[in-house]
Design a protein around this motif. Sequence first.
Motif, mmCIF file in Angstrom:
data_model
loop_
_atom_site.group_PDB
_atom_site.id
_atom_site.type_symbol
_atom_site.label_atom_id
_atom_site.label_comp_id
_atom_site.label_asym_id
_atom_site.label_seq_id
_atom_site.Cartn_x
_atom_site.Cartn_y
_atom_site.Cartn_z
ATOM 1 N N ILE A 56 0.838 -1.204 0.000
ATOM 2 C CA ILE A 56 0.000 0.000 0.000
ATOM 3 C C ILE A 56 0.871 1.250 0.000
ATOM 4 C CG2 ILE A 56 -1.716 1.321 1.304
ATOM 5 C CD1 ILE A 56 -2.697 -1.443 2.397
ATOM 6 N N ARG A 57 1.909 1.264 0.807
ATOM 7 C CA ARG A 57 2.787 2.441 0.858
ATOM 8 C C ARG A 57 3.540 2.650 -0.454
ATOM 9 N NH1 ARG A 57 2.851 5.019 5.499
ATOM 10 N NH2 ARG A 57 2.461 3.944 7.490
ATOM 11 N N THR A 58 3.820 1.561 -1.164
ATOM 12 C CA THR A 58 4.464 1.695 -2.467
ATOM 13 C C THR A 58 3.514 2.340 -3.470
ATOM 14 O OG1 THR A 58 5.862 -0.250 -2.065
ATOM 15 C CG2 THR A 58 5.582 0.430 -4.361
ATOM 16 N N LEU A 59 2.243 1.942 -3.412
ATOM 17 C CA LEU A 59 1.248 2.527 -4.312
ATOM 18 C C LEU A 59 0.903 3.960 -3.924
ATOM 19 C CD1 LEU A 59 -1.230 -0.474 -4.687
ATOM 20 C CD2 LEU A 59 0.390 0.357 -6.394
ATOM 21 N N TYR A 60 0.873 4.231 -2.620
ATOM 22 C CA TYR A 60 0.439 5.532 -2.114
ATOM 23 C C TYR A 60 1.440 6.038 -1.077
ATOM 24 C CZ TYR A 60 -3.856 4.023 -4.357
ATOM 25 O OH TYR A 60 -4.765 3.573 -5.281
ATOM 26 N N PRO A 61 2.582 6.559 -1.515
ATOM 27 C CA PRO A 61 3.619 6.994 -0.570
ATOM 28 C C PRO A 61 3.143 8.075 0.401
ATOM 29 C CG PRO A 61 4.479 6.923 -2.815
ATOM 30 C CD PRO A 61 3.000 6.737 -2.918
ATOM 31 N N GLU A 62 2.104 8.795 0.009
ATOM 32 C CA GLU A 62 1.627 9.902 0.844
ATOM 33 C C GLU A 62 0.687 9.442 1.964
ATOM 34 O OE1 GLU A 62 -1.517 9.411 -2.403
ATOM 35 O OE2 GLU A 62 0.634 9.054 -2.130
ATOM 36 N N ILE A 63 0.332 8.181 2.009
ATOM 37 C CA ILE A 63 -0.663 7.696 2.973
ATOM 38 C C ILE A 63 -0.121 7.811 4.399
ATOM 39 C CG2 ILE A 63 0.036 5.251 2.993
ATOM 40 C CD1 ILE A 63 -2.993 4.567 2.802
ATOM 41 N N ASP A 64 -0.968 8.251 5.335
ATOM 42 C CA ASP A 64 -0.506 8.330 6.721
ATOM 43 C C ASP A 64 -0.918 7.067 7.480
ATOM 44 O OD1 ASP A 64 -3.186 8.614 7.716
ATOM 45 O OD2 ASP A 64 -3.087 10.791 7.533
ATOM 46 N N ASP A 65 -0.477 6.956 8.713
ATOM 47 C CA ASP A 65 -0.671 5.714 9.456
ATOM 48 C C ASP A 65 -2.144 5.389 9.672
ATOM 49 O OD1 ASP A 65 2.055 5.455 9.582
ATOM 50 O OD2 ASP A 65 2.244 6.129 11.668
ATOM 51 N N GLU A 66 -2.941 6.402 9.979
ATOM 52 C CA GLU A 66 -4.362 6.170 10.209
ATOM 53 C C GLU A 66 -5.062 5.748 8.915
ATOM 54 O OE1 GLU A 66 -8.258 8.658 11.871
ATOM 55 O OE2 GLU A 66 -6.218 9.352 12.294
ATOM 56 N N GLN A 67 -4.722 6.393 7.834
ATOM 57 C CA GLN A 67 -5.293 6.012 6.543
ATOM 58 C C GLN A 67 -4.872 4.600 6.140
ATOM 59 O OE1 GLN A 67 -3.604 9.338 4.412
ATOM 60 N NE2 GLN A 67 -5.618 10.263 4.064
ATOM 61 N N LEU A 68 -3.639 4.237 6.474
ATOM 62 C CA LEU A 68 -3.142 2.906 6.137
ATOM 63 C C LEU A 68 -3.946 1.830 6.847
ATOM 64 C CD1 LEU A 68 -1.002 1.097 4.761
ATOM 65 C CD2 LEU A 68 0.402 1.388 6.808
ATOM 66 N N ILE A 69 -4.267 2.055 8.103
ATOM 67 C CA ILE A 69 -5.056 1.081 8.856
ATOM 68 C C ILE A 69 -6.423 0.883 8.196
ATOM 69 C CG2 ILE A 69 -6.251 0.675 11.045
ATOM 70 C CD1 ILE A 69 -3.870 2.143 12.411
ATOM 71 N N ALA A 70 -7.066 1.975 7.830
ATOM 72 C CA ALA A 70 -8.379 1.888 7.196
ATOM 73 C C ALA A 70 -8.283 1.221 5.826
ATOM 74 C CB ALA A 70 -8.979 3.285 7.062
ATOM 75 N N PHE A 71 -7.262 1.566 5.061
ATOM 76 C CA PHE A 71 -7.076 0.996 3.729
ATOM 77 C C PHE A 71 -6.884 -0.520 3.837
ATOM 78 C CE2 PHE A 71 -5.818 2.254 -0.681
ATOM 79 C CZ PHE A 71 -5.516 0.981 -1.171
ATOM 80 N N ARG A 72 -6.051 -0.936 4.783
ATOM 81 C CA ARG A 72 -5.808 -2.382 4.974
ATOM 82 C C ARG A 72 -7.108 -3.107 5.288
ATOM 83 N NH1 ARG A 72 -0.872 -3.633 8.971
ATOM 84 N NH2 ARG A 72 -1.478 -5.746 8.351
#
Length: 220
Positions: A56-72
């Motif tokens: 996910i971070r490779t696709l969206y380097p700008e994603i923050d930690d809270e957004q990453l949790i929701a995305f996962r």
Amino acid sequence: MHPDYKLLIFDWDGTLADSVGRIVEAMHVASDRSNFARRDDFVVKGIIGLGLPEAIRTLYPEIDDEQLIAFRQHYADCYIALEAEPSPLFAGVVQSLDAFRAEGYRLAVATGKARRGLDRVLRAHGWEDYFDITRAADETASKPHPLMLEQILAHCDVRPEQALMVGDSSFDLLMARNAGMDSVAVSYGAQSLEALRAFEPRIAIDSFPELHAWLSLRAN
């Protein structure tokens, strides 16, 4: 049995199981639900093999930690729904793996899946105790770091030069190189054969049974 190899290590998605399409679809759905622009199919296929947070971070380097949790969570919800019936194994996988076991090879899985997801598909195929060891991305370092291969080698008491990593992504083959191990590229998974050849696999195969044929030829 091939004179050089005692241990065969397999990636799961795109190597043993025909699941790449579902991964791409789940990533698109997660992008929509998270209000991120979709990446095209080619780009998404390029991150298959990484652990999910790294992908996910490779696709969206700008994603923050809270957004990453929701995305996962969005990805997991979608993928689990798609996998209500597990992705089919590629033609010849079951027969080839059974033949490898009968011939005395040790067998292992090294996957970018999470342990929960890997255990779910192993149960679905009745393979809870089939492999000597399995390693999932959320219990070790993500590919292409060699840690999961090093852990598999240690468990099986096998030297790197006695093992063969089989995968469909650059992360699989680079991980093998980082571990000092030979690799096999499969052409039918997430990434193109042209991209995989850069990592100098011992052989490239267009169908899973070709691996058994190649090892058997080398054994005689």
